[in-house]
Design a protein around this motif. Sequence first.
Motif, mmCIF file in Angstrom:
data_model
loop_
_atom_site.group_PDB
_atom_site.id
_atom_site.type_symbol
_atom_site.label_atom_id
_atom_site.label_comp_id
_atom_site.label_asym_id
_atom_site.label_seq_id
_atom_site.Cartn_x
_atom_site.Cartn_y
_atom_site.Cartn_z
ATOM 1 N N UNK A 118 31.209 64.237 -43.248
ATOM 2 C CA UNK A 118 31.454 65.358 -42.405
ATOM 3 C C UNK A 118 29.792 66.213 -42.217
ATOM 4 N N UNK A 119 28.918 65.649 -42.662
ATOM 5 C CA UNK A 119 27.618 66.164 -42.624
ATOM 6 C C UNK A 119 27.161 66.089 -41.146
ATOM 7 N N UNK A 120 26.311 67.087 -40.599
ATOM 8 C CA UNK A 120 25.742 67.179 -39.519
ATOM 9 C C UNK A 120 24.717 66.084 -39.571
ATOM 10 N N UNK A 121 24.449 65.248 -38.457
ATOM 11 C CA UNK A 121 23.127 64.434 -38.639
ATOM 12 C C UNK A 121 22.457 64.579 -37.475
ATOM 13 N N UNK A 122 22.906 65.129 -36.155
ATOM 14 C CA UNK A 122 22.370 65.448 -34.993
ATOM 15 C C UNK A 122 22.991 66.206 -34.217
ATOM 16 N N UNK A 123 22.155 67.234 -33.494
ATOM 17 C CA UNK A 123 22.564 67.991 -32.318
ATOM 18 C C UNK A 123 21.860 67.598 -31.184
ATOM 19 N N UNK A 124 22.544 68.038 -29.980
ATOM 20 C CA UNK A 124 21.649 67.693 -28.809
ATOM 21 C C UNK A 124 20.689 68.995 -28.535
ATOM 22 N N UNK A 125 19.807 68.574 -27.834
ATOM 23 C CA UNK A 125 18.773 69.627 -27.499
ATOM 24 C C UNK A 125 19.049 70.765 -26.499
ATOM 25 N N UNK A 126 18.531 71.755 -26.644
ATOM 26 C CA UNK A 126 19.058 72.766 -25.694
ATOM 27 C C UNK A 126 18.621 72.455 -24.086
ATOM 28 N N UNK A 127 19.482 72.849 -23.068
ATOM 29 C CA UNK A 127 19.238 72.417 -21.709
ATOM 30 C C UNK A 127 17.824 72.549 -21.464
ATOM 31 N N UNK A 128 16.881 73.382 -21.891
ATOM 32 C CA UNK A 128 15.529 73.444 -21.239
ATOM 33 C C UNK A 128 14.750 72.388 -21.875
ATOM 34 N N UNK A 129 15.159 71.714 -22.846
ATOM 35 C CA UNK A 129 14.437 71.002 -23.409
ATOM 36 C C UNK A 129 14.857 69.463 -23.195
ATOM 37 N N UNK A 130 15.883 69.138 -22.552
ATOM 38 C CA UNK A 130 16.723 68.211 -22.159
ATOM 39 C C UNK A 130 15.847 67.173 -21.044
ATOM 40 N N UNK A 131 15.501 66.039 -21.257
ATOM 41 C CA UNK A 131 14.597 65.338 -20.273
ATOM 42 C C UNK A 131 15.338 63.938 -19.928
ATOM 43 N N UNK A 132 15.413 63.430 -18.641
ATOM 44 C CA UNK A 132 15.863 62.424 -18.157
ATOM 45 C C UNK A 132 15.367 61.251 -18.968
ATOM 46 N N UNK A 133 16.228 60.406 -19.658
ATOM 47 C CA UNK A 133 15.933 59.273 -20.496
ATOM 48 C C UNK A 133 15.626 58.059 -19.545
ATOM 49 N N UNK A 134 14.978 56.949 -19.963
ATOM 50 C CA UNK A 134 14.725 55.808 -19.069
ATOM 51 C C UNK A 134 15.793 55.130 -18.614
ATOM 52 N N UNK A 135 16.709 54.900 -19.511
ATOM 53 C CA UNK A 135 18.123 54.358 -19.210
ATOM 54 C C UNK A 135 18.940 55.048 -18.427
ATOM 55 N N UNK A 136 18.968 56.284 -18.261
ATOM 56 C CA UNK A 136 19.645 57.252 -17.334
ATOM 57 C C UNK A 136 18.864 57.064 -16.128
ATOM 58 N N UNK A 137 17.687 57.094 -15.904
ATOM 59 C CA UNK A 137 16.891 56.891 -14.807
ATOM 60 C C UNK A 137 17.126 55.602 -14.099
ATOM 61 N N UNK A 138 17.199 54.489 -15.042
ATOM 62 C CA UNK A 138 17.567 53.408 -14.402
ATOM 63 C C UNK A 138 19.126 53.274 -13.539
ATOM 64 N N UNK A 139 20.078 53.932 -14.481
ATOM 65 C CA UNK A 139 21.394 53.894 -14.265
ATOM 66 C C UNK A 139 21.794 54.825 -12.945
ATOM 67 N N UNK A 140 20.948 55.988 -12.939
ATOM 68 C CA UNK A 140 21.317 56.682 -11.728
ATOM 69 C C UNK A 140 20.673 55.997 -10.449
ATOM 70 N N UNK A 141 19.529 55.324 -10.557
ATOM 71 C CA UNK A 141 19.007 54.583 -9.449
ATOM 72 C C UNK A 141 19.845 53.481 -9.034
ATOM 73 N N UNK A 142 20.312 52.785 -9.949
ATOM 74 C CA UNK A 142 21.238 51.631 -9.859
ATOM 75 C C UNK A 142 22.591 51.876 -9.311
ATOM 76 N N UNK A 143 22.933 53.356 -9.662
ATOM 77 C CA UNK A 143 24.544 53.398 -9.025
ATOM 78 C C UNK A 143 24.504 54.419 -7.901
#
Length: 394
Positions: A118-143
């Motif tokens: 039940x321990x927290x091991x990760x939290x997502x970054x705030x919106x202003x710190x979020x960056x498009x990952x390499x795989x997300x970039x590939x997926x969006x270009x592909x789709x």
Amino acid sequence: MSGGAIRIWALIHKWSSLICTAFLLLICLTGLPLTFHEEIDHWIDPPPAYAEMPPETPHQSLDDLIGRAQALYPGETIVSLFKDDDAPQVLVWMAPSFAAMEKDPKLEHFIRFDARTGQVIEQSKPPEQQRTSFMTLMLRLHVDLFADLAGSLFMGAMGLLFVAALVSGVVLYGPFTRKLDFGVVRSGRSQRTRWLDLHNLLGIVTALWVLVVGATGVLNELATPLFTLWQRTDVQAMLASRESDTPPAPGELTSVQSAYDKAIRALPDMHVAAVIYPGNPFGSPHHYLLWGHGKTPLAERLFSPVLVDARTGELTAVVEMPWYLRALEISRPLHFGDYGGLPLKIIWALLDLVTIVVLASGLYLWLAKHSRVRFPRHKRMPAPAAADLPEAAE
């Protein structure tokens, strides 16, 4: 085949290929890393380290994890949760409200819990710190080329043109190679003729695989409109009797763990992985929507939804997916080749590379022909012999 029919098929092959080639090259190039998306994701962003515990260690109640998430972000809305069947983790997704999330999807964030401690091991970054990952970039270009639904429909149209180019190429292969041995590459001829022979050879031997991947790719591009159609027809019909009911307030929600247990009993041959909370635009106003999927690699993309009343906790329905969504689900492992482990992924990648060669050589042949017409040689070459007939395909 008559000369007129050959000319018609040649025109179809020429123009369908020319229109879609640049986009198909992009799809093939981005498809290479997407084939190995799990391996690349683990390399770029290694999974968190989990506590060393015996495999039979029981998991925390989902209700307890939800309570901890709400304690971290009081006043926010639970959007959904995901319970991994491959790793001991539960992701709880939250947002300020459903309305705020619809206006700005970046406001949605997650908390990753160790499912056993039940321990927290990760939290997502705030919106202003979020960056498009390499795989997300590939997926969006592909789709969808970062153009959402319009981009998906456009890429689907390019896929249809590719299927037309493939079918017409197969039809033309016989008439334009009938005087040649199968698979011959005339190494003693001009560079353009050698590339033509290689283009024809690679195209015909990979035709079936390319047809399967191309057709399933077109079907995958229709995922959003197909799911929208299902929501506006079958789902709306199921929920029609509840239209006058008020959606449950947060304090009226029944136990999510109880809803999860009911879904497991309703789908004994499946993993129940996701719970969509009532009020989520992708769910029901009155129910927990739980998604189960198959346990085998091939059935992992076959999903079945379960509706549990969020007020009473009663199982409402195990929803039968329509045929067109079943076809979409079956098409996904065939398209990505990710149901046979790393060996199958390597085969898919090699065939993808061959397809890139076919596309690039087709473009080269067209450019070489038009360059020759535009800048003719000073000395005329002898008239082509009968064995040169394949060049007429250009």
